[in-house]
Scaffold this motif. Structure first.
Motif, mmCIF file in Angstrom:
data_model
loop_
_atom_site.group_PDB
_atom_site.id
_atom_site.type_symbol
_atom_site.label_atom_id
_atom_site.label_comp_id
_atom_site.label_asym_id
_atom_site.label_seq_id
_atom_site.Cartn_x
_atom_site.Cartn_y
_atom_site.Cartn_z
ATOM 1 N N GLN A 202 0.886 -1.266 -0.028
ATOM 2 C CA GLN A 202 0.041 0.164 -0.021
ATOM 3 C C GLN A 202 0.719 1.174 -0.052
ATOM 4 O O GLN A 202 0.330 2.307 -0.594
ATOM 5 N N PHE A 203 1.956 1.155 0.835
ATOM 6 C CA PHE A 203 2.986 2.463 0.773
ATOM 7 C C PHE A 203 3.370 2.588 -0.662
ATOM 8 O O PHE A 203 3.433 3.764 -1.184
ATOM 9 N N ALA A 204 3.848 1.500 -1.483
ATOM 10 C CA ALA A 204 4.246 1.690 -2.682
ATOM 11 C C ALA A 204 3.094 2.409 -3.728
ATOM 12 O O ALA A 204 3.553 3.469 -4.449
ATOM 13 N N PHE A 205 1.955 2.020 -3.594
ATOM 14 C CA PHE A 205 0.674 2.381 -4.400
ATOM 15 C C PHE A 205 0.621 3.872 -3.971
ATOM 16 O O PHE A 205 0.487 4.815 -4.939
ATOM 17 N N LEU A 206 0.676 4.097 -2.761
ATOM 18 C CA LEU A 206 0.181 5.805 -2.255
ATOM 19 C C LEU A 206 1.431 6.607 -2.754
ATOM 20 O O LEU A 206 1.078 7.733 -3.038
ATOM 21 N N GLY A 207 2.651 6.123 -2.656
ATOM 22 C CA GLY A 207 3.888 7.164 -2.859
ATOM 23 C C GLY A 207 3.740 7.143 -4.287
ATOM 24 O O GLY A 207 4.093 8.471 -4.876
ATOM 25 N N ALA A 208 3.485 6.179 -5.073
ATOM 26 C CA ALA A 208 3.260 6.285 -6.426
ATOM 27 C C ALA A 208 2.269 7.291 -7.123
ATOM 28 O O ALA A 208 2.519 7.992 -7.949
ATOM 29 N N LEU A 209 1.404 7.058 -6.402
ATOM 30 C CA LEU A 209 0.034 7.948 -6.856
ATOM 31 C C LEU A 209 0.345 9.615 -6.451
ATOM 32 O O LEU A 209 0.036 10.458 -7.320
ATOM 33 N N TYR A 210 1.051 9.700 -5.269
ATOM 34 C CA TYR A 210 1.562 11.073 -4.848
ATOM 35 C C TYR A 210 2.446 11.671 -5.832
ATOM 36 O O TYR A 210 2.214 12.566 -6.314
ATOM 37 N N ARG B 103 0.502 25.624 0.899
ATOM 38 C CA ARG B 103 0.483 25.372 -0.489
ATOM 39 C C ARG B 103 0.604 23.872 -0.841
ATOM 40 O O ARG B 103 -0.309 23.617 -1.811
ATOM 41 N N GLN B 104 1.213 23.072 -0.218
ATOM 42 C CA GLN B 104 1.392 21.622 -0.432
ATOM 43 C C GLN B 104 -0.230 21.182 -0.017
ATOM 44 O O GLN B 104 -0.465 20.467 -0.613
ATOM 45 N N ALA B 105 -0.802 21.850 0.788
ATOM 46 C CA ALA B 105 -2.007 21.315 1.418
ATOM 47 C C ALA B 105 -3.091 21.557 0.221
ATOM 48 O O ALA B 105 -4.114 20.884 -0.183
ATOM 49 N N ILE B 106 -2.790 22.933 -0.369
ATOM 50 C CA ILE B 106 -3.686 23.119 -1.254
ATOM 51 C C ILE B 106 -3.676 22.311 -2.665
ATOM 52 O O ILE B 106 -4.759 21.732 -3.140
ATOM 53 N N ASP B 107 -2.599 21.870 -3.041
ATOM 54 C CA ASP B 107 -2.306 21.374 -3.938
ATOM 55 C C ASP B 107 -2.660 19.732 -3.717
ATOM 56 O O ASP B 107 -3.143 19.151 -4.935
ATOM 57 N N TYR B 108 -2.539 19.330 -2.757
ATOM 58 C CA TYR B 108 -2.970 18.039 -2.357
ATOM 59 C C TYR B 108 -4.267 17.745 -2.562
ATOM 60 O O TYR B 108 -5.152 16.881 -2.928
ATOM 61 N N THR B 109 -5.166 18.936 -1.978
ATOM 62 C CA THR B 109 -6.626 18.726 -1.976
ATOM 63 C C THR B 109 -7.180 18.917 -3.438
ATOM 64 O O THR B 109 -8.082 18.226 -3.842
ATOM 65 N N LYS B 110 -6.292 19.513 -4.345
ATOM 66 C CA LYS B 110 -6.936 19.927 -5.739
ATOM 67 C C LYS B 110 -6.541 18.590 -6.474
ATOM 68 O O LYS B 110 -7.128 18.727 -7.508
ATOM 69 N N SER B 111 -5.591 17.814 -6.095
ATOM 70 C CA SER B 111 -4.961 16.897 -6.954
ATOM 71 C C SER B 111 -5.793 15.568 -7.514
ATOM 72 O O SER B 111 -5.405 14.941 -8.437
ATOM 73 N N GLY B 112 -6.903 15.349 -6.546
ATOM 74 C CA GLY B 112 -7.637 14.059 -6.951
ATOM 75 C C GLY B 112 -6.756 12.730 -6.381
ATOM 76 O O GLY B 112 -7.118 11.840 -6.671
ATOM 77 N N MET B 113 -5.766 13.209 -5.314
ATOM 78 C CA MET B 113 -5.251 11.985 -4.975
ATOM 79 C C MET B 113 -5.822 11.189 -4.231
ATOM 80 O O MET B 113 -5.921 9.717 -4.172
ATOM 81 N N ILE B 114 -6.842 11.593 -3.130
ATOM 82 C CA ILE B 114 -7.652 10.672 -2.286
ATOM 83 C C ILE B 114 -8.478 9.956 -3.082
ATOM 84 O O ILE B 114 -8.647 8.688 -2.799
ATOM 85 N N GLU B 115 -9.073 10.332 -4.248
ATOM 86 C CA GLU B 115 -10.009 9.731 -4.985
ATOM 87 C C GLU B 115 -9.308 8.587 -5.771
ATOM 88 O O GLU B 115 -9.856 7.485 -6.043
ATOM 89 N N ALA B 116 -8.116 9.005 -5.949
ATOM 90 C CA ALA B 116 -7.254 8.103 -7.030
ATOM 91 C C ALA B 116 -7.172 6.684 -6.079
ATOM 92 O O ALA B 116 -7.001 5.594 -6.724
ATOM 93 N N VAL B 117 -6.615 6.787 -4.961
ATOM 94 C CA VAL B 117 -6.230 5.828 -3.962
ATOM 95 C C VAL B 117 -7.595 4.950 -3.933
ATOM 96 O O VAL B 117 -7.522 3.703 -3.851
ATOM 97 N N ALA B 118 -8.636 5.563 -3.643
ATOM 98 C CA ALA B 118 -9.922 4.696 -3.394
ATOM 99 C C ALA B 118 -10.186 3.850 -4.799
ATOM 100 O O ALA B 118 -10.652 2.798 -4.736
#
Length: 337
Positions: A155-163, A313-328
């Protein structure tokens, strides 16, 4: 968008968090909520001429979490601490992301309890980015989980790769498993089991797995995401940071030895400034807790206002990125039956 900032967390709080949060609201045009001692926050804003920044607000909290508090219990024992109040705001939907330079363990506890893990994720992971040859590398995990299973490393591998893909804009990021050798037979039982899972994911085209990487290969750019348990990841991170500080000190001593070496320094000052900039944590801002259902950014404890501004800035970018949806969307590939 609204970013919640724990204004009382960190070695230089509240000044660094208040000024950095206010500057972020000015520069990025998003709402920022400063949580903490209302009087102290207000005084700093007035002193710096930042008390009328559009989108900036204060939410009061009368207590704080310090570095000596027990991470597992402090948010319950100190319900009116700035961190606990900030997490309640996040859980209630009164902010889109949270930034804190406070106690790392307490922040992970709060992220898990109040932010919640994405369904199917076993543990949240702390994932700092550090410089390496040719760019940057993300360590995942770097301290949140000292004991891990092979599924967690998958899971860490997928999370890091998606980020790396969503935030770092790296197409098909290279994922390496930190091990004591590059051969596929190397490692303890955990690493061997994790290797098999990562290789299967790589063979299926889910991640770009490049195999085992030794610790010495990580700063040399062997991968974009270095997968490790939190214990070895934290040791690797701190070792690299220590060696970098040692080398910087030795280089400085060489250049300050005499008049001739000082003149030599002036001739290559631009290059030396660029070298120092590679290790400037303030430019990065912080590290995300990956796998958490709401963005939580851990700024380093000694953050100044620039670091806090960049963490926002990092928090803004993270929120806009779709990262959480991509993990799901990819969770079915990240679990072991």
């Amino acid at each position: 968008m609204k970013i919640i900032v724990d204004a009382m967390g960190g070695d230089h709080a509240p000044s660094s968090a208040v000024i950095g949060g206010a500057q972020a609201a000015q520069i990025y045009g998003e709402q920022v909520v400063l949580v903490g001692d209302q009087d102290r926050i207000g005084a700093i804003l007035r002193e710096k001429g930042l008390d009328h920044v559009p989108g900036l607000s204060i939410h009061p909290a009368s207590d704080l979490v310090d570095m000596h508090d027990d991470p597992a219990t402090v948010l319950r024992r100190k319900p009116d601490s700035s961190m606990a109040v900030a997490f309640r705001l996040l859980k209630a939907g009164e902010g889109d992301a949270l930034v804190s330079a406070g106690n790392t363990g307490a922040l992970l506890t709060g992220a898990t309890l109040y932010g919640g893990r994405i369904k199917g994720i076993r543990r949240g992971a702390l994932a700092p980015v550090m410089p390496c040859k040719g760019g940057q590398v993300m360590l995942c995990d770097a301290g949140a989980n000292t004991e891990c299973t092979a599924e967690m490393l998958l899971q860490f591998a997928f999370l890091g790769a998606l980020y790396a893909e969503k935030i770092g804009k790296i197409p098909s990021p290279r994922v390496g498993l930190v091990n004591n050798g590059t051969e596929d037979t190397k490692g303890d039982p955990l690493r061997k089991e994790a290797y098999a899972l990562l290789k299967k994911a790589g063979d299926e085209g889910r991640i770009n797995f490049v195999g085992n990487v030794e610790g010495s290969m990580v700063p040399l750019g062997a991968c974009d995401v270095a997968v490790c348990d939190g214990y070895s990841g934290n040791v690797l991170l701190k070792t690299i940071e220590g060696v970098a500080r040692f080398m910087a000190g030795e280089i400085k001593s060489v250049f300050t030895r005499n008049i001739a070496t000082k003149l030599g320094y002036l001739a290559c000052k631009k290059g030396m400034d660029e070298f120092r900039g590679l290790f400037d944590q303030d430019r990065i801002g912080g590290a995300p807790f990956l796998g958490i259902a709401k963005p939580v950014i851990k700024a380093h404890g000694s953050s100044n206002e620039t670091a806090v501004q960049n963490a926002v800035r990092q928090a803004i970018d993270y929120t806009k990125s779709g990262m959480i949806e991509a993990v799901a969307d990819n969770i079915r590939y990240m679990t072991v039956e």
